[in-house]
Write an enzyme that holds these catalytic residues in place. Structure first.
Site: not given
Ligand code: NDP
Length: 315
Positions: A230, A278
């Site tokens: 993250r 991502h």
């Protein structure tokens, strides 16, 4: 009353294909009704919600919810919400195919840095035959921070390539061929030994900005940095500064503090940074549907589901 003995599952994701998931779930549970959240007619029939980043208020429409299936491994965006219904179990996806996909991405990133590929890519752009003698794998130390479902598999694959592999987690782990360390007090020493650092930690109150400027400065000069976990684990401004100065040699970044990464962000144009949007790993319907179906059956029988996350712990 539900419309079937199993009830209805509501689906929400902007990234995953509803029809593919519906087919995969109904192949396991033919009597399960699966509806897209935009087409819910009877909210009281919804017993299961399977969602990735649903809008605020999503759950409050469903008074008879029994199970929340997070459509992925990371639950940080879910547990941080203030509209989560109390007492409803939340499960994550724990899928060997998802772990394999992640391990493949991480291995690619580690090999790319270990074999100096960014250096050769830059040389090629300049039309230069720039010989740099390869380092032997055993001269290179890779640290994998986070040894969960995804991290443990990645660490295993890295050590199979002959790299000295260090692992770091909260509680002591044991992975064959990986030197495992636990606890915050060991982190700086792990970082100081690594040529390549791979972040595979969940985002929790304890790990948010764990990699602030001070900690990033603990990396070996010229080390490579890989983040597939993250963006908010890292102070991105500090990372950018250290990459610009060469203190951190190169980075492979799949996640960012703000996603999509804004067009004006300096990281885009840095020659020592590889950016992907991502997608290091995703939930795979064909291989994940069985465990979701099993959990629906368990909840239907009044049993606790598997792969439950702890909202208080944050993962
Ligand atoms: P898990 O929840 O299975 O494991 C988390 C690991 O991190 C465990 O080893 C845990 O330690 C460790 N950890 C947690 N908190 C701390 C802490 N404060 N200090 C030290 N270690 C800590 O996670 P996964 O392996 O399944 O996934 C990791 C993350 O990857 C996800 O949370 C998600 O954010 C990200 N992800 C990214 C994707 C992408 O496409 N880029 C796709 C899927 C996931 P312990 O074992 O002691 O509990």
């Amino acid at each position: 009353m539900s419309t079937t003995p199993l009830g209805t599952l509501a689906f929400y994701s902007e990234f995953d294909d509803f029809q593919t998931w519906k087919r995969a779930l109904q192949a396991q549970l033919p009597h399960l009704q699966v509806v897209h959240s935009s087409a819910i007619e009877r909210p009281e029939d919804i017993h299961y919600a399977m969602a990735w980043k649903p809008p605020q208020g999503f759950f409050s429409r469903m008074p008879n919810l029994r199970l929340i299936v997070n459509l992925g491994a990371g639950v940080d965006s879910l547990v941080a919400r203030e509209d989560l219904p109390a007492g409803i179990p939340i499960t994550r996806i724990t899928d060997p195919q998802m772990s394999r996909m992640m391990a493949g991405y991480v291995l690619f990133a580690v090999l790319r840095h270990a074999r100096d590929i960014p250096f050769f890519e830059q040389a090629q752009r300049l039309g230069e035959w720039a010989y740099r003698h390869p380092r032997s794998p055993d001269e290179i130390t890779v640290a994998v921070l986070g040894l969960g479902q995804l991290g443990a598999k990645a660490a295993h694959e890295i050590q199979r390539q002959g790299y000295r592999t260090l692992g770091w987690s909260r509680s002591q782990a044991a992975i064959e061929g990986v030197e495992c360390f636990a606890g915050l007090e060991t982190l700086d020493s792990v970082l100081a030994q690594a040529d390549i650092v791979v972040l595979m930690l969940p985002l929790t109150p304890q790990t948010r900005h764990l990699f602030d400027r001070q900690r990033l400065e603990k990396l070996r000069p010229g080390a490579a940095f890989v983040n597939v976990a993250r963006g908010a684990l890292v102070d991105q401004t500090a990372l950018t500064d250290l990459l610009r100065s060469g203190q951190i040699g190169a980075a492979t970044l799949d996640v960012f503090e703000r996603e999509p990464l804004p067009a004006a962000d300096p990281l885009w144009s840095m020659p020592n940074v590889l950016i992907t949007p991502h997608l290091a790993s995703v939930a795979i319907p064909s291989s994940s549907a069985r465990q979701i179906a099993e959990n629906i059956e368990r909840v239907g029988r009044g049993e606790a589901p598997n792969h439950v996350i702890d909202p208080a712990r944050g993962y």
